[in-house]
Write an enzyme that holds these catalytic residues in place. Structure first.
Site: not given
Ligand code: DGP
Length: 122
Positions: A33, A104
């Protein structure tokens, strides 16, 4: 809700955006994340186009369901959290504050994680 092919995780799956990969197979991709909320914070996404957990549970084929959850286990093992313990979390929809509209699973670990949620009213 229709699947939006421009969402960030779709772009990571297509290789248009970088991600720090943990594990990949034909069913799933696991990566770190970008805004970690614990010392270990991984994300596992299916390769198919599913907006949410509910969408995935309703529509994915048995092989995709099994392959995906097997991949979550493999990612947890590779993250080194299976001995000490870890937490899986899925945000589904608005009340859960789901940010990215591609299903996810979060994997949290690397420390004692405390209670599941603040008590109602906190
Ligand atoms: P949710 O609230 O469950 O939809 O969590 C989305 C998660 O995705 C949040 O913890 C941050 C992560 N995230 C958002 N954009 C990106 C990205 O571009 N790359 C990565 N690795 N994680 C991301």
């Amino acid at each position: 809700m229709a699947y939006d092919r421009t969402n960030i995780f779709a772009r990571i799956l297509r290789g248009e955006l970088p991600a720090k990969k943990i594990y990949e197979d034909e069913y799933a991709l696991a990566f770190h994340d970008i805004r970690p909320l614990a010392p270990v914070h991984g994300l596992v996404i299916p390769k198919g186009e599913y907006v949410s957990f509910h969408d995935f549970a309703a529509k994915a084929a048995p092989a995709e369901l099994a392959g995906f959850f097997r991949a979550v286990g493999k990612a947890a093992k590779l993250l080194g959290v299976t001995d000490d313990g870890f937490r899986l979390l899925v945000n589904n929809g608005a009340d859960a504050h789901q940010e990215v509209p591609h299903f996810h699973v979060h994997i949290f670990g690397g420390k004692s994680l405390g209670p599941m949620l603040p008590r109602s009213g906190d």
